[in-house]
Scaffold this motif. Sequence first.
Motif, mmCIF file in Angstrom:
data_model
loop_
_atom_site.group_PDB
_atom_site.id
_atom_site.type_symbol
_atom_site.label_atom_id
_atom_site.label_comp_id
_atom_site.label_asym_id
_atom_site.label_seq_id
_atom_site.Cartn_x
_atom_site.Cartn_y
_atom_site.Cartn_z
ATOM 1 N N THR A 74 0.963 -1.250 -0.061
ATOM 2 C CA THR A 74 -0.038 0.123 -0.142
ATOM 3 C C THR A 74 0.879 1.355 -0.100
ATOM 4 O O THR A 74 1.995 1.066 0.838
ATOM 5 N N PRO A 75 0.573 2.083 -0.822
ATOM 6 C CA PRO A 75 1.292 3.574 -0.856
ATOM 7 C C PRO A 75 1.535 3.901 0.720
ATOM 8 O O PRO A 75 0.761 4.199 1.444
ATOM 9 N N GLY A 76 2.840 4.171 0.988
ATOM 10 C CA GLY A 76 3.230 4.711 2.264
ATOM 11 C C GLY A 76 3.600 3.635 3.290
ATOM 12 O O GLY A 76 4.298 3.724 4.356
ATOM 13 N N VAL A 77 3.245 2.243 3.091
ATOM 14 C CA VAL A 77 3.316 1.075 3.908
ATOM 15 C C VAL A 77 3.902 0.215 3.255
ATOM 16 O O VAL A 77 3.334 -0.874 2.831
ATOM 17 N N PRO A 78 5.253 0.157 3.149
ATOM 18 C CA PRO A 78 6.135 -1.083 2.342
ATOM 19 C C PRO A 78 5.621 -2.428 3.283
ATOM 20 O O PRO A 78 5.647 -2.500 4.437
ATOM 21 N N ASP A 79 5.640 -3.624 2.482
ATOM 22 C CA ASP A 79 5.446 -4.642 2.838
ATOM 23 C C ASP A 79 6.496 -5.868 2.517
ATOM 24 O O ASP A 79 7.712 -5.295 1.703
ATOM 25 N N THR A 80 6.297 -7.134 2.624
ATOM 26 C CA THR A 80 7.415 -8.013 2.332
ATOM 27 C C THR A 80 7.432 -8.013 0.819
ATOM 28 O O THR A 80 8.545 -8.849 0.316
ATOM 29 N N SER A 81 6.809 -7.566 0.125
ATOM 30 C CA SER A 81 6.838 -7.843 -1.650
ATOM 31 C C SER A 81 7.785 -6.702 -1.921
ATOM 32 O O SER A 81 8.319 -6.604 -2.793
ATOM 33 N N SER A 82 7.879 -5.469 -1.018
ATOM 34 C CA SER A 82 8.593 -4.372 -1.658
ATOM 35 C C SER A 82 10.013 -4.491 -1.977
ATOM 36 O O SER A 82 10.390 -3.935 -3.112
ATOM 37 N N GLY A 83 10.781 -5.010 -1.109
ATOM 38 C CA GLY A 83 12.241 -5.268 -1.422
ATOM 39 C C GLY A 83 12.392 -6.123 -2.794
ATOM 40 O O GLY A 83 13.159 -5.798 -3.626
ATOM 41 N N PRO A 84 11.976 -7.437 -2.719
ATOM 42 C CA PRO A 84 12.213 -8.181 -3.876
ATOM 43 C C PRO A 84 11.627 -7.546 -5.219
ATOM 44 O O PRO A 84 12.310 -7.610 -6.183
ATOM 45 N N ALA A 85 10.432 -6.831 -5.107
ATOM 46 C CA ALA A 85 9.968 -6.187 -6.177
ATOM 47 C C ALA A 85 11.062 -4.834 -6.776
ATOM 48 O O ALA A 85 11.120 -4.899 -7.939
ATOM 49 N N ALA A 86 11.457 -4.270 -5.825
ATOM 50 C CA ALA A 86 12.411 -3.071 -6.227
ATOM 51 C C ALA A 86 13.745 -3.876 -6.631
ATOM 52 O O ALA A 86 14.245 -3.223 -7.729
ATOM 53 N N LYS A 87 14.198 -4.681 -6.201
ATOM 54 C CA LYS A 87 15.454 -5.427 -6.652
ATOM 55 C C LYS A 87 15.426 -5.857 -8.192
ATOM 56 O O LYS A 87 16.149 -5.608 -8.863
ATOM 57 N N ALA A 88 14.237 -6.578 -8.165
ATOM 58 C CA ALA A 88 13.914 -7.393 -9.462
ATOM 59 C C ALA A 88 13.932 -6.117 -10.654
ATOM 60 O O ALA A 88 14.413 -6.426 -11.907
ATOM 61 N N ALA A 89 13.388 -5.047 -10.431
ATOM 62 C CA ALA A 89 12.988 -3.944 -11.378
ATOM 63 C C ALA A 89 14.419 -3.349 -11.793
ATOM 64 O O ALA A 89 14.665 -3.145 -12.750
ATOM 65 N N ILE A 90 15.427 -3.247 -10.688
ATOM 66 C CA ILE A 90 16.746 -2.615 -11.071
ATOM 67 C C ILE A 90 17.492 -3.696 -11.743
ATOM 68 O O ILE A 90 18.137 -3.651 -12.827
ATOM 69 N N ASP A 91 17.621 -4.828 -11.301
ATOM 70 C CA ASP A 91 18.109 -6.212 -12.024
ATOM 71 C C ASP A 91 17.797 -6.243 -13.674
ATOM 72 O O ASP A 91 18.556 -6.162 -14.526
ATOM 73 N N ALA A 92 16.436 -5.974 -13.861
ATOM 74 C CA ALA A 92 15.957 -6.127 -15.294
ATOM 75 C C ALA A 92 16.496 -4.781 -16.103
ATOM 76 O O ALA A 92 16.939 -5.093 -17.310
ATOM 77 N N ALA A 93 16.275 -3.728 -15.372
ATOM 78 C CA ALA A 93 16.773 -2.499 -16.153
ATOM 79 C C ALA A 93 18.242 -2.600 -16.288
ATOM 80 O O ALA A 93 18.633 -2.222 -17.751
ATOM 81 N N VAL A 94 19.057 -3.024 -15.619
ATOM 82 C CA VAL A 94 20.524 -3.170 -16.136
ATOM 83 C C VAL A 94 20.802 -4.185 -17.110
ATOM 84 O O VAL A 94 21.561 -4.069 -17.971
ATOM 85 N N GLN A 95 19.956 -5.419 -17.001
ATOM 86 C CA GLN A 95 19.850 -6.415 -17.949
ATOM 87 C C GLN A 95 19.821 -5.926 -19.403
ATOM 88 O O GLN A 95 20.462 -6.113 -20.510
ATOM 89 N N PHE A 96 18.877 -5.031 -19.392
ATOM 90 C CA PHE A 96 18.288 -4.189 -20.741
ATOM 91 C C PHE A 96 19.375 -3.858 -21.176
ATOM 92 O O PHE A 96 19.725 -3.216 -22.582
ATOM 93 N N VAL A 97 19.781 -2.742 -20.342
ATOM 94 C CA VAL A 97 20.842 -1.837 -21.125
ATOM 95 C C VAL A 97 22.142 -2.405 -21.289
ATOM 96 O O VAL A 97 22.827 -1.955 -22.328
ATOM 97 N N LYS A 98 22.786 -3.551 -20.793
ATOM 98 C CA LYS A 98 23.695 -4.227 -20.871
ATOM 99 C C LYS A 98 23.702 -5.055 -22.318
ATOM 100 O O LYS A 98 24.570 -5.230 -23.199
#
Length: 356
Positions: free
Chosen positions: A89-113
């Motif tokens: 929920t906006p303003g209330v990070p839960d256990t999904s937040s960390g893995p979702a944020a990290k996966a988004a970074i990983d994918a972006a780097v993969q695409f630019v490389k």
Amino acid sequence: MPRSSTPALALSLGEPAGIGPDIALLAWESRADLRLPPFFITGDPACLRARAARLGVPALVRECAPEDAAELFADVLPVVPAGPAATATPGVPDTSSGPAAKAAIDAAVQFVKSGRASAIVTNPISKAVLYDTGFRFPGHTEYLAHLAGDPPPPPVMMIWSPELAVIPATIHVPVADIARTLTRELLVETGRIAARDLERRFGIARPRIAFCGLNPHAGEQGTIGREDEEITRPAVEELRREGIDARGPFPADTLFHPAARKGYDVVVGAYHDQVLAPVKMLAFDRAVNVTLGLPFVRTSPDHGTAFDIAGTGRANPASLVEALRLARRLADRDRELSDAAPAGEDAPLLADGRPA
């Protein structure tokens, strides 16, 4: 429909409970008026659809491949799915937040490389949330260096604005540890990377790098601490022997007024708040975080997750807009140089000319 020859920018979702989804949606909503370069978001499409509905932003979220994003951008918000569902929920990070944020970074780097994105722009993350999932990097900058190569290149964080550009030599280091973390080797390496990237990517023929002293009055010739005489000054002298226009050390309290800013292109400071406070005072909504030293272009907004206003519609996308624009300019220059095309007479991005 033919695909664009220039890949779109990859924008990571960031912390799902923060303002990353908000500013991405708000920026895309004004894409025509702002003349934004095409981008796609890496992350959970459902999260963006839910946030768009909450904000009342009429964004048609379309899942696609990176190669299709540039052509779709005018009509839909392109999203390349990455990682687990982001249920926070906006303003209330839960256990999904960390893995979702990290996966988004990983994918972006993969695409630019792989050349499927021209550069990456990263939305803000919450390090505290990521740490709870086992993330062990000090921040975005260090993690991107880890993903960039083996061994990882030494990354340098620069905060850029038209008014002022700064680099903290030590980044997220407790104040009590700064003096023992600051070394001549660190300053020399930082100066080399800054000189190389400012010349290559920013088009400055011979960047002027001012070094800020650690102590009041830059140590007053060693009477107020020895660090500036034993660490900073030798680093400046070594860089000058290498042909780099390094200057200093200068006292922090006289380095940031308008007349002083005409004498350099970037300031290398001893620690985080020493140089970030001035740039945020001058350009809070326009400053952009740029990571130097990476084999690809990365920028980000110069602010955090702002949990207190996430999902309210009060987030300001101005810094993200500038990050997207700068990423496109730097990526275009990188592409020109990599293709061995004439770079032309691009105006420097940092300094308005040289003093006589």
